[in-house]
Design a protein around this motif. Sequence first.
Motif, mmCIF file in Angstrom:
data_model
loop_
_atom_site.group_PDB
_atom_site.id
_atom_site.type_symbol
_atom_site.label_atom_id
_atom_site.label_comp_id
_atom_site.label_asym_id
_atom_site.label_seq_id
_atom_site.Cartn_x
_atom_site.Cartn_y
_atom_site.Cartn_z
ATOM 1 N N HIS A 26 0.876 -1.163 0.000
ATOM 2 C CA HIS A 26 0.000 0.000 0.000
ATOM 3 C C HIS A 26 0.916 1.215 0.000
ATOM 4 N N VAL A 27 0.698 2.109 -0.952
ATOM 5 C CA VAL A 27 1.528 3.302 -1.102
ATOM 6 C C VAL A 27 0.677 4.513 -0.749
ATOM 7 N N PHE A 28 1.190 5.324 0.173
ATOM 8 C CA PHE A 28 0.475 6.509 0.631
ATOM 9 C C PHE A 28 1.257 7.764 0.268
ATOM 10 N N LYS A 29 0.532 8.799 -0.109
ATOM 11 C CA LYS A 29 1.132 10.115 -0.335
ATOM 12 C C LYS A 29 0.027 11.161 -0.277
ATOM 13 N N GLU A 33 -3.976 6.936 -1.572
ATOM 14 C CA GLU A 33 -3.436 5.576 -1.425
ATOM 15 C C GLU A 33 -3.587 4.809 -2.725
ATOM 16 N N ALA A 34 -2.615 3.947 -2.982
ATOM 17 C CA ALA A 34 -2.704 2.986 -4.084
ATOM 18 C C ALA A 34 -2.235 1.636 -3.569
ATOM 19 N N LYS A 35 -2.925 0.603 -3.981
ATOM 20 C CA LYS A 35 -2.516 -0.770 -3.680
ATOM 21 C C LYS A 35 -1.872 -1.294 -4.954
ATOM 22 N N ILE A 36 -0.614 -1.723 -4.831
ATOM 23 C CA ILE A 36 0.143 -2.117 -6.015
ATOM 24 C C ILE A 36 0.731 -3.510 -5.797
ATOM 25 N N TRP A 47 -7.093 4.934 -4.388
ATOM 26 C CA TRP A 47 -8.014 5.769 -3.623
ATOM 27 C C TRP A 47 -7.453 7.182 -3.576
ATOM 28 N N LYS A 48 -8.011 8.069 -4.382
ATOM 29 C CA LYS A 48 -7.704 9.502 -4.415
ATOM 30 C C LYS A 48 -6.328 9.861 -4.984
ATOM 31 N N MET A 49 -5.508 8.900 -5.374
ATOM 32 C CA MET A 49 -4.180 9.217 -5.896
ATOM 33 C C MET A 49 -4.298 9.530 -7.384
ATOM 34 N N LYS A 50 -3.712 10.642 -7.795
ATOM 35 C CA LYS A 50 -3.763 11.062 -9.198
ATOM 36 C C LYS A 50 -2.812 10.207 -10.040
#
Length: 77
Positions: A26-29, A33-36, A47-50
């Motif tokens: 899970h990558v947060f910034k 968040e993105a699950k990769i 989720w909400k990551m451009k």
Amino acid sequence: MMPTVLRQEGYEVVIYFNDHGPGHVHVFKGGAEAKINLSPVTVAEVWKMKKPSVRRAKHILTENQSYLPEKWEEING
């Protein structure tokens, strides 16, 4: 619990304990968040990551591709 396994360029990469396969992070910034997935590095959910941030996250994970699957096995073996 979610141990942070990598911090780079404002991205925080975490692996949850007792998480399901396939191996992923899970990558947060910036509240997004993105699950990769790790092998191959592919986006599973966002989720909400451009899109530019997701692309950069994928690039960071690809650069660390030998390290991250090892961490996944160590945490979720």
